[in-house]
Design a protein around this motif. Sequence first.
Motif, mmCIF file in Angstrom:
data_model
loop_
_atom_site.group_PDB
_atom_site.id
_atom_site.type_symbol
_atom_site.label_atom_id
_atom_site.label_comp_id
_atom_site.label_asym_id
_atom_site.label_seq_id
_atom_site.Cartn_x
_atom_site.Cartn_y
_atom_site.Cartn_z
ATOM 1 N N MET A 9 0.832 -1.205 0.000
ATOM 2 C CA MET A 9 0.000 0.000 0.000
ATOM 3 C C MET A 9 0.870 1.261 0.000
ATOM 4 O O MET A 9 1.857 1.336 0.733
ATOM 5 C CB MET A 9 -0.905 0.019 1.235
ATOM 6 N N TYR A 10 0.470 2.238 -0.823
ATOM 7 C CA TYR A 10 1.132 3.535 -0.856
ATOM 8 C C TYR A 10 0.039 4.601 -0.886
ATOM 9 O O TYR A 10 -0.820 4.600 -1.773
ATOM 10 C CB TYR A 10 2.035 3.651 -2.097
ATOM 11 N N ASP A 11 0.051 5.468 0.105
ATOM 12 C CA ASP A 11 -0.960 6.538 0.222
ATOM 13 C C ASP A 11 -2.391 5.986 0.137
ATOM 14 O O ASP A 11 -3.258 6.556 -0.515
ATOM 15 C CB ASP A 11 -0.761 7.616 -0.840
ATOM 16 N N GLY A 12 -2.640 4.825 0.770
ATOM 17 C CA GLY A 12 -3.982 4.263 0.820
ATOM 18 C C GLY A 12 -4.397 3.469 -0.399
ATOM 19 O O GLY A 12 -5.516 2.972 -0.460
ATOM 20 N N SER A 13 -3.518 3.347 -1.389
ATOM 21 C CA SER A 13 -3.847 2.581 -2.596
ATOM 22 C C SER A 13 -2.909 1.388 -2.731
ATOM 23 O O SER A 13 -1.727 1.467 -2.390
ATOM 24 C CB SER A 13 -3.699 3.460 -3.848
ATOM 25 N N ILE A 28 10.550 6.511 -0.945
ATOM 26 C CA ILE A 28 9.132 6.464 -0.575
ATOM 27 C C ILE A 28 8.954 5.473 0.563
ATOM 28 O O ILE A 28 9.796 4.622 0.801
ATOM 29 C CB ILE A 28 8.225 6.055 -1.761
ATOM 30 N N ASN A 29 7.851 5.606 1.263
ATOM 31 C CA ASN A 29 7.470 4.634 2.292
ATOM 32 C C ASN A 29 6.236 3.894 1.807
ATOM 33 O O ASN A 29 5.258 4.508 1.394
ATOM 34 C CB ASN A 29 7.148 5.327 3.616
ATOM 35 N N ILE A 30 6.302 2.568 1.862
ATOM 36 C CA ILE A 30 5.152 1.743 1.510
ATOM 37 C C ILE A 30 4.849 0.820 2.688
ATOM 38 O O ILE A 30 5.720 0.546 3.514
ATOM 39 C CB ILE A 30 5.379 0.922 0.219
ATOM 40 N N ASP A 31 3.602 0.392 2.791
ATOM 41 C CA ASP A 31 3.182 -0.519 3.853
ATOM 42 C C ASP A 31 2.918 -1.893 3.256
ATOM 43 O O ASP A 31 2.320 -2.006 2.192
ATOM 44 C CB ASP A 31 1.902 -0.017 4.525
#
Length: 170
Positions: free
Chosen positions: A16-20, A33-36
């Motif tokens: 997920m990146y910025d909720g997408s 960047i930070n991703i989950d």
Amino acid sequence: TFPNIDWVDNAEIKWMYDGSEVSNFELGLTDEINIDAIITVPLQVSPGTYPVTLLASGMSPAQYLAEWQVNIVVPIYSDLIIEPEVSNLVAPADDSLRLIEIRLVNNGNSPESFDLTIQADWKLGIEMNTEQTFEIDPFGGDSTVTMLLPMPYGTINETYSIIFTATSKT
């Protein structure tokens, strides 16, 4: 990469990146960047710590590979269902033994044993056929115990409450 074949077939991971949800990015050489990583553990996993390796690799012509190991801790989850054969009993005080079977279903994620107790008016003389269960398998394993109701002569005709308790040994 997941710890074993059960995870490969039944776990899920979403990036997920910025909720997408995303699967790849085009970044410049110094971009950051930070991703989950959202990891869903398979349904029937025993308690414990499981290592999951997360990989990020550059698409051709890039050759960069980054690797992180994340430990996922699955805690003990207890979920016992108590299913008595009957929940109300009307019977005469005729000194005839009545038996009520009680099914215990372990819907938790680890094997468990239980101590069994009854709270009831002492004049009823209620007992269990055992004071504890053997280990009950997780994920729907079950065991049956029996409540013994002697129905002694002279018991006053009224409503009696019986409280059955199963306490996990863990």
